[in-house]
Design an enzyme around this catalytic site. Structure first.
Site, mmCIF file in Angstrom:
data_model
loop_
_atom_site.group_PDB
_atom_site.id
_atom_site.type_symbol
_atom_site.label_atom_id
_atom_site.label_comp_id
_atom_site.label_asym_id
_atom_site.label_seq_id
_atom_site.Cartn_x
_atom_site.Cartn_y
_atom_site.Cartn_z
ATOM 1 N N SER A 16 0.608 -1.397 0.186
ATOM 2 C CA SER A 16 -0.051 0.016 0.111
ATOM 3 C C SER A 16 1.093 1.358 0.079
ATOM 4 O O SER A 16 0.358 2.356 -0.208
ATOM 5 C CB SER A 16 -0.886 0.091 1.153
ATOM 6 O OG SER A 16 -2.052 -1.030 1.223
ATOM 7 N N SER A 17 2.042 1.146 0.433
ATOM 8 C CA SER A 17 2.825 2.564 0.516
ATOM 9 C C SER A 17 4.404 2.217 0.264
ATOM 10 O O SER A 17 4.740 0.999 0.372
ATOM 11 C CB SER A 17 2.595 3.099 1.727
ATOM 12 O OG SER A 17 3.356 2.491 2.699
#
Length: 196
Positions: free
Chosen positions: A11-12
């Protein structure tokens, strides 16, 4: 000639891809066939994913470690799955869920049918859990506010002499650097509270 591709997503940029990559590397795929995004799964507008999707052809196989690596939104996952398996004609295999493998008994469509049902159930559960997390967060924030707990950045306590120094600065008796030194606060805080 059909090809096998793998897709990895976190996600990041601060999250590690090691766990997914370790499992994918055991499949001995060429590095150029492994696509990685470090981006939210809220939609499919991801650079590497779009590049991968443009390469998929009929008969190719797309491998992901788990369904939530493909995406997070229930309806979007179903649509994307359908696009890949029906419109492109490629297969999908999810390593963490052996039933999600569209190659199982392809001659009588049972594999695709089972995969579609399992996918819908799993996607619903994933989306439902996401909604539950949001609801729990909102409840936690509400309760904290009711108890008087400050959320976000701590409030700045202005020095006792702030208004005196601000007045001197406004009347050009002292410079902004002198005001900041005397008050011991940042430039942004000084101007923020000066406006207020």
């Amino acid at each position: 000639m059909t090809k096998t591709y793998a897709y990895i997503r976190v996600s990041s940029i601060t999250q590690s891809i090691d766990r997914q990559l370790d499992e994918i590397e055991r499949l001995d795929l060429p590095k150029k066939n492994i696509f990685i995004d470090k981006q939210s799964g809220k939609d499919f507008e991801r650079k590497s994913y779009l590049k991968l999707k443009s390469k998929l052809k009929e008969g190719d196989l797309l491998i992901v470690k788990s369904i939530d690596r493909l995406g997070r939104n229930y309806e979007m996952i179903i649509d994307e799955w359908s696009y890949i398996t029906k419109k492109i004609g490629a297969d999908i295999k999810v390593l963490d869920m052996p039933l999600l493998d569209t190659r199982i008994q392809p001659e009588n469509l049972v594999g695709k049918f089972i995969s579609d049902i399992v996918l819908q159930v799993l996607s619903f559960v994933a989306e439902n859990e996401r909604d539950n997390i949001k609801q729990r967060q909102a409840e936690g924030i509400r309760l904290a506010k009711e108890k008087g707990i400050h959320m976000g950045r701590p409030k700045l306590t202005l020095p006792d002499n702030f208004y005196v120094i601000a007045s001197k600065f406004k009347s050009k008796e002292i410079s902004s650097n002198e005001a900041l030194t005397i008050l011991g606060i940042s430039k942004s805080s000084f101007y923020k509270y000066l406006k207020a």
